[in-house]
Structures are given as C-alpha cells and as structure tokens.
Design a protein around this motif. Structure first.
Motif, PDB file in Angstrom:
ATOM      1  N   GLU A 151     126.452 179.167  34.615  1.00  0.00           N
ATOM      2  CA  GLU A 151     126.014 179.923  33.746  1.00  0.00           C
ATOM      3  C   GLU A 151     127.257 181.003  33.295  1.00  0.00           C
ATOM      4  N   ALA A 152     128.091 181.264  34.329  1.00  0.00           N
ATOM      5  CA  ALA A 152     129.138 182.056  34.151  1.00  0.00           C
ATOM      6  C   ALA A 152     130.239 181.464  33.169  1.00  0.00           C
ATOM      7  N   PHE A 153     130.311 180.247  33.439  1.00  0.00           N
ATOM      8  CA  PHE A 153     131.197 179.441  32.522  1.00  0.00           C
ATOM      9  C   PHE A 153     130.699 179.694  31.047  1.00  0.00           C
ATOM     10  N   ALA A 154     129.569 179.420  31.007  1.00  0.00           N
ATOM     11  CA  ALA A 154     129.011 179.572  29.537  1.00  0.00           C
ATOM     12  C   ALA A 154     129.158 180.762  28.952  1.00  0.00           C
ATOM     13  N   ALA A 155     128.898 181.943  29.671  1.00  0.00           N
ATOM     14  CA  ALA A 155     129.379 183.326  29.234  1.00  0.00           C
ATOM     15  C   ALA A 155     130.767 183.403  28.639  1.00  0.00           C
ATOM     16  N   ALA A 156     131.613 182.805  29.505  1.00  0.00           N
ATOM     17  CA  ALA A 156     133.074 182.679  29.231  1.00  0.00           C
ATOM     18  C   ALA A 156     133.164 181.838  27.831  1.00  0.00           C
ATOM     19  N   MET A 157     132.658 180.870  27.594  1.00  0.00           N
ATOM     20  CA  MET A 157     132.775 180.168  26.510  1.00  0.00           C
ATOM     21  C   MET A 157     132.154 180.930  25.303  1.00  0.00           C
ATOM     22  N   LYS A 158     131.030 181.591  25.540  1.00  0.00           N
ATOM     23  CA  LYS A 158     130.391 182.091  24.552  1.00  0.00           C
ATOM     24  C   LYS A 158     131.451 183.412  24.038  1.00  0.00           C
ATOM     25  N   ASN A 159     132.000 184.084  24.774  1.00  0.00           N
ATOM     26  CA  ASN A 159     132.805 185.135  24.394  1.00  0.00           C
ATOM     27  C   ASN A 159     134.313 184.843  24.046  1.00  0.00           C
ATOM     28  N   GLU A 160     134.582 183.452  24.112  1.00  0.00           N
ATOM     29  CA  GLU A 160     135.910 182.888  23.740  1.00  0.00           C
ATOM     30  C   GLU A 160     136.691 183.441  24.625  1.00  0.00           C
ATOM     31  N   GLU A 161     136.415 183.682  25.970  1.00  0.00           N
ATOM     32  CA  GLU A 161     137.423 183.884  26.791  1.00  0.00           C
ATOM     33  C   GLU A 161     138.211 182.529  27.312  1.00  0.00           C
ATOM     34  N   ILE A 162     137.538 181.262  27.166  1.00  0.00           N
ATOM     35  CA  ILE A 162     138.033 180.291  27.551  1.00  0.00           C
ATOM     36  C   ILE A 162     137.609 179.204  26.095  1.00  0.00           C
ATOM     37  N   GLY A 163     138.411 177.977  26.244  1.00  0.00           N
ATOM     38  CA  GLY A 163     138.226 177.110  24.926  1.00  0.00           C
ATOM     39  C   GLY A 163     138.144 175.644  25.130  1.00  0.00           C
ATOM     40  N   ILE A 164     138.313 175.280  26.613  1.00  0.00           N
ATOM     41  CA  ILE A 164     138.361 173.742  26.652  1.00  0.00           C
ATOM     42  C   ILE A 164     138.109 173.494  28.283  1.00  0.00           C
ATOM     43  N   SER A 165     137.183 172.442  28.657  1.00  0.00           N
ATOM     44  CA  SER A 165     136.887 172.184  29.716  1.00  0.00           C
ATOM     45  C   SER A 165     136.411 170.852  29.751  1.00  0.00           C
ATOM     46  N   ALA A 166     135.509 170.461  30.846  1.00  0.00           N
ATOM     47  CA  ALA A 166     134.767 168.990  30.868  1.00  0.00           C
ATOM     48  C   ALA A 166     133.704 169.611  31.655  1.00  0.00           C
ATOM     49  N   ILE A 167     132.376 168.799  30.927  1.00  0.00           N
ATOM     50  CA  ILE A 167     131.117 168.992  31.611  1.00  0.00           C
ATOM     51  C   ILE A 167     130.375 167.911  31.174  1.00  0.00           C
ATOM     52  N   TRP A 168     128.955 167.784  31.866  1.00  0.00           N
ATOM     53  CA  TRP A 168     128.114 166.641  31.429  1.00  0.00           C
ATOM     54  C   TRP A 168     127.650 166.797  29.863  1.00  0.00           C
ATOM     55  N   LYS A 169     127.689 165.872  29.221  1.00  0.00           N
ATOM     56  CA  LYS A 169     127.257 166.009  27.903  1.00  0.00           C
ATOM     57  C   LYS A 169     125.973 166.815  27.726  1.00  0.00           C
ATOM     58  N   ALA A 170     125.064 166.860  28.428  1.00  0.00           N
ATOM     59  CA  ALA A 170     123.920 167.301  28.599  1.00  0.00           C
ATOM     60  C   ALA A 170     123.962 168.829  28.496  1.00  0.00           C
ATOM     61  N   ARG A 171     124.885 169.439  29.062  1.00  0.00           N
ATOM     62  CA  ARG A 171     125.149 170.753  29.169  1.00  0.00           C
ATOM     63  C   ARG A 171     125.776 171.260  27.849  1.00  0.00           C
ATOM     64  N   VAL A 172     126.605 170.429  27.159  1.00  0.00           N
ATOM     65  CA  VAL A 172     126.852 170.801  25.713  1.00  0.00           C
ATOM     66  C   VAL A 172     125.914 171.035  24.765  1.00  0.00           C
ATOM     67  N   VAL A 173     124.808 170.046  24.875  1.00  0.00           N
ATOM     68  CA  VAL A 173     123.783 170.225  23.992  1.00  0.00           C
ATOM     69  C   VAL A 173     122.919 171.489  24.386  1.00  0.00           C
ATOM     70  N   GLN A 174     122.889 171.751  25.642  1.00  0.00           N
ATOM     71  CA  GLN A 174     122.088 173.058  25.916  1.00  0.00           C
ATOM     72  C   GLN A 174     122.807 174.293  25.278  1.00  0.00           C
ATOM     73  N   TRP A 175     124.033 174.118  25.642  1.00  0.00           N
ATOM     74  CA  TRP A 175     124.735 175.547  24.975  1.00  0.00           C
ATOM     75  C   TRP A 175     124.782 175.573  23.635  1.00  0.00           C
TER      76      TRP A 175
END
Length: 348
Positions: A215-239
């Motif tokens: 959840e903390a990572f998702a918030a950082a992706m949303k506010n563009e604090e970070i821009g690249i990582s690796a995660i389960w494809k299912a999480r990408v769909v959720q986000w």
C-alpha cells in the motif's frame, strides 16, 4: 455450496434437532469455528467478502482471521508444533513458504477426499501439503511518464540510471533477489545470490527507495515519487483500476510464477472446518470474484472470466511458456540468510 463430511452433516443435524427442541436457533450449533492465518489488507478483506461471508458464515461457521505477515505466522507455526493444539487452523502462504513449512514438519498431508472441489484444481496447483488459491507472475511495473523508453525486463528495472525512481517493497525481498539474479544472468539463473547482491547494492547507491508495504508503494507510484519496480501482474491490474499510472511488461529474462495458497496445520484445533474452508475457496464464484477484485488468475478449471479482464490478468501463449516455477528447495534453505542480508546490509 460448501461440501461437508457426512459425519459433520449428521452431527449438525443432531445438534439442530436438539437446539430446536430447546427452543434455541439451530444455526448457532451448525459448524463451529475456524481460525485463518492470512496477510492483512486487501487479501484479508476479499477472503471475507468472497468466501467467508457468502459461503461459510451462512452455514453457521465462525471465521476468525489471524492477520500478520507470513514471517511471524511461520515462526508461530514452528513454535507451536509441539503443542497438542495450535492456535490457527489454516494458513495462507506463498508456494515457497508452503514448501518450507512442509519441510519443517508442521503442516498436514492433505486428504483430498475431504476437498470435493479439488477435482477441478489445475494439476500444477495441487500439492501434497497444500492447494494453490490464486496465481500470477512477477513483471516489471513502470510509469511511462517517468520511465522512457519502456523497459523490457528486470535488467532495465535494476539500472542505476533510474536513481531514486526505483522502488522496492520490503516484504518482497525474495522475489526481488530472484529478479536481480535473473537480470544478472540473462534469465539463466534464479539463484545466483552473489550477483543479485551486486546489482542491488549498485541501485541502492543510486538512491533506490524501500517501502514497508504494498500500500505504501502504491501511494508512492501514485504521487510519482517512484516510477519503476517489479510486482505481481495482478497488483498492476489492481493499481490501474485505482487510477495509478502504471503499465506492466513481461520480463524478457522469464516470468517467475507466484502462487498464493493454503495449508492446514498438523495440530489445527478445527481440522474439519479447515478442510471446509479450503473447499469453499475453490468454488467457482469466489474464484471468479478474486479475478475481478484482485486481478489474480484462478486455480480451477471451468471459470468464466470476461475476455478483456483475462487479457489484463493473464498471459499470452508465448508468455505462458516463459513462466518459471521457483526453486522452493533453494528458497527454503536460503531464506533466513536472504532476509538477514536484506535487513542488515541492503536496508542498513
């Protein structure tokens, strides 16, 4: 509908008759209790929404969730193994951790005759000691606005040029080290920890950030604090569904598979209800609901998933060939050392 053992049905019928004679609700006597060890957050909420509330609670089963990360839950399983009765009945774990707990001798060898819906399980999701509940694959996630050109795999993700736009999720240390090994070896080796550590230390020096939770990572992706990582494809769909700007790329080095499943503790106090819980999670309706709600692929045959959703959560025939099962024996043997290095060296 959940299928129960015939003896449970007879006991339930007897209890119902007695309760009716006493003028009390039969439902209160129906099924008893089951304690479910699980991660918190979305997964716990969706277990309640898709399995517990619609299938088990109407049968009178009291479901109690023991929410914690998998590491403390595994430690508790081992600590309780000498007790005649443990405190948890059924545990949600990754396939790697299911293997590890089986090696530790703390989980039940399953009696599949008590899980009628297991007849529909995909062969790769049927373990002697556990069942796969949902699965996905580890992919590169990136924000096209921040990262250009688009990455092609793990090596592009773990390029120090991205600096502090590289993100890591603390609890994903195993999959991060697997991906780093694949990046270093062109996909030839998932277990080269020395090369993985070299790559990870280089991106740490470049400013990569570590987040404590998904959840903390998702918030950082949303506010563009970070821009690249690796995660389960299912999480990408959720986000993506949540409006977070991100895309998924299947890595050219190969796609490590992720299976989330369940095991029954050897000393489970409510073993019959643990089997009933397993059977319920393999019902068609909750399997389809997890695909919609969480973006994971179901583990049973005969599911009806909308074609557009299947395209987003699944893999092409070519990508299916690139799915790589993990070396569970290696991970079980090396997990403690990996975690110690991650905590004491990488995060230090």
């Amino acid at each position: 509908m959940t299928t129960f053992d015939r003896r449970d049905l007879l006991k339930g019928a007897g209890a119902a008759a007695l309760a009716t004679g006493l003028g009390t609700p039969a439902l209160a006597q129906a099924a008893g209790k089951v304690v479910v060890g699980t991660w918190g957050g979305d997964y716990a909420r969706l277990l309640t929404k898709n399995i517990e509330d619609p299938i088990l609670k109407p049968k009178g089963m009291e479901v109690v969730q023991d929410q914690a990360g998998d590491a403390p839950r595994r430690a508790k399983m081992v600590a309780e193994r000498r007790l005649p009765r443990g405190t948890v009945d059924i545990q949600g774990l990754s396939a790697a951790n299911m293997y590890e707990m089986n090696e530790a001798g703390v989980i039940e060898t399953l009696d599949y005759s008590k899980i009628p819906n297991a007849k529909n399980l995909l062969p790769t999701m049927k373990y002697p000691y556990g069942i796969g509940h949902i699965y996905s694959g580890n992919v590169v996630i990136y924000n096209p606005k921040i990262i250009s050109p688009a990455p092609t795999g793990f090596k592009d993700w773990l390029d120090p040029k991205h600096g502090n736009k590289i993100g890591f999720i603390d609890i994903q240390y195993q999959s991060i080290m697997i991906a780093a090994s694949m990046a270093a070896t062109g996909g030839k080796d998932m277990n080269d920890l020395d090369k993985a550590k070299e790559i990870l230390m280089a991106v740490k020096k470049a400013g990569a950030r570590v987040y404590p939770t998904n959840e903390a990572f998702a918030a950082a992706m949303k506010n563009e604090e970070i821009g690249i990582s690796a995660i389960w494809k299912a999480r990408v769909v959720q986000w993506q569904n949540a409006g977070i700007p991100c895309e998924a790329v299947s890595p050219v080095e190969g796609i490590p598979a992720y299976v989330s499943g369940f095991v029954i503790q050897k000393n489970a106090p409510n073993k019959d209800n643990a089997y009933a819980y397993m059977n319920a999670m393999l019902e068609k309706a909750p399997q389809e609901a997890f695909a919609v709600d969480m973006g994971y692929n179901g583990t049973v045959t005969g599911l009806t998933v909308a074609p557009d959703l299947q395209k987003r959560i699944g893999f092409t025939p070519e990508e299916e060939k690139q799915l790589r099962d993990l070396d569970y024996g290696f991970l079980a043997k090396n997990d403690s050392a990996m975690k110690e290095w991650w905590d004491k060296v990488f995060k230090a």
